[in-house]
Design an enzyme around this catalytic site. Structure first.
Site, short mmCIF file in Angstrom:
data_model
loop_
_atom_site.label_atom_id
_atom_site.label_comp_id
_atom_site.label_asym_id
_atom_site.label_seq_id
_atom_site.Cartn_x
_atom_site.Cartn_y
_atom_site.Cartn_z
N ARG A 166 -46.79 -79.49 103.10
CA ARG A 166 -46.59 -78.14 102.54
C ARG A 166 -46.13 -77.17 103.63
O ARG A 166 -46.80 -77.02 104.65
CB ARG A 166 -47.90 -77.65 101.93
CG ARG A 166 -47.89 -76.23 101.42
CD ARG A 166 -47.11 -76.09 100.16
NE ARG A 166 -47.13 -74.72 99.67
CZ ARG A 166 -46.34 -74.27 98.71
NH1 ARG A 166 -45.46 -75.08 98.12
NH2 ARG A 166 -46.42 -73.01 98.31
N GLU A 261 -80.28 -88.25 90.04
CA GLU A 261 -81.11 -89.09 90.92
C GLU A 261 -81.95 -88.23 91.87
O GLU A 261 -82.19 -88.58 93.02
CB GLU A 261 -80.25 -90.10 91.69
CG GLU A 261 -79.39 -90.94 90.78
CD GLU A 261 -79.71 -92.43 90.77
OE1 GLU A 261 -80.51 -92.89 91.58
OE2 GLU A 261 -79.15 -93.11 89.91
#
Ligand SMILES: Cc1cc2nc3c(=O)[nH]c(=O)nc-3n(C[C@H](O)[C@H](O)[C@H](O)COP(=O)(O)OP(=O)(O)OC[C@H]3O[C@@H](n4cnc5c(N)ncnc54)[C@H](O)[C@@H]3O)c2cc1C
Length: 280
Positions: A166, A261
């Site tokens: 870019r 979890e």
């Protein structure tokens, strides 16, 4: 599981012939998982299950559930684990929830209405369920930590490739030190998390008790990948917010790692508990 349970189910699980789900969370019971309310009452040669589980991953595809249910009094010592085949009468699965990310895995409620589970499907002894769940969660936390590192490595690779390509102000944005700083922070944090994951995995292979290390790895790696994903969106600029570039999907997907979890707060409570127990 005992030898008969292993012989019956492990080949089917390993070959992919059946899919399994882990059912601990309930509508009123999340982080305080030792308080599950789903009941299992012994009646002759079967336990009769009643209650509901919530946010159960893969529930709509699972053939077999590991279900934590209360056989005894209050608290973790009253919880027992069961292998529950999906086709037992009285077991029903709700509609998949709409959620922020991780669209490849559905979560649903699983309901038990007088489900008769044969006694031989009990995993371990009565009252051992919470111990079974915590062992599964140690391993699961280490697994999630490794997934976080993998996702971070991909995000870093994509960020570097984009930054080199870019161009703004006549040069690749990778040449701007403010972009380089974001890449440097992500690389350093990811390497630190990876080292912790590998160290914990080696300790597991040596058969050591790894509860504290798994909680540390889960906390560090899941928080790390959140920051790495946030920086990746920033490096991509507007493209980071646009679905076609894939970065916004990672940003949404990795958010879950700090929640399931055991949330980051619960990992901290485990680390503090283990550290206070072992030091002095
Ligand atoms: C997509 C998805 C998939 C899931 N898959 C499964 C699955 O397959 N099987 C399964 O059993 N569960 C699954 N879960 C459930 C998940 O493990 C729980 O959502 C998680 O443990 C948190 O519980 P909760 O949502 O009830 O939040 P709560 O426990 O209500 O927590 C709310 C907030 O309070 C904080 N908090 C709670 N207790 C404390 C404390 N003692 N100290 C400090 N802060 C605290 C939490 O950290 C959190 O910030 C899944 C969830 C999601 C979203």
């Amino acid at each position: 599981g005992n030898e008969a349970q292993k012989a019956k189910y492990l080949p089917l699980i390993a070959s992919g012939a059946i899919i399994t789900s882990f059912a601990l969370t309930e509508p009123d019971v999340g982080s305080d998982s030792g308080s599950v309310k789903t009941r299992a009452e012994l009646d002759g040669d079967a336990y009769v299950l009643n209650g509901s589980k919530r946010y159960i991953t893969n529930a709509d595809k699972a053939d077999l559930f590991t279900v934590m249910a209360r056989t005894g009094g209050p608290g973790p010592k009253g919880v027992t684990a069961f292998l529950v085949p999906r086709d037992l009468p009285g077991l029903s699965v709700g509609k998949p929830e709409r959620k922020m990310g991780q669209q490849g895995a559905h979560v649903c409620d699983v309901n038990f209405d007088n489900v008769r589970v044969p006694v031989e499907n009990r995993l371990g002894a009565e009252g051992d369920g919470f111990k079974v769940a915590m062992r599964v969660l140690d391993r699961g936390r280490l697994h999630i930590s490794a997934v976080c590192v993998g996702a971070a490595e991909r995000l870093i690779a994509d960020s570097i490739a984009y930054a080199k390509n870019r161009q703004q102000f006549g040069k690749p944005i990778a040449e701007f030190q403010l972009i380089q700083a974001m890449i440097a922070d992500s690389v350093a944090e990811c390497k630190a998390a990876k080292a912790l994951v590998l160290q914990t995995a080696r300790a597991k292979d040596r058969g050591e008790r790894i509860t504290e290390d798994c909680a540390c790895a889960k906390l560090i790696a899941s928080e790390m990948v959140g920051r790495v994903a946030d920086r990746a969106v920033q490096i991509f600029g507007g493209a980071g917010y646009i679905a076609d570039y894939g970065i916004e999907r990672f940003y949404r997907d990795v958010r879950l790692f700090r929640i399931y979890e055991g949330t980051s707060e619960i990992q901290r409570t485990i680390i503090a508990r283990e550290a206070l127990r072992s030091e002095g």
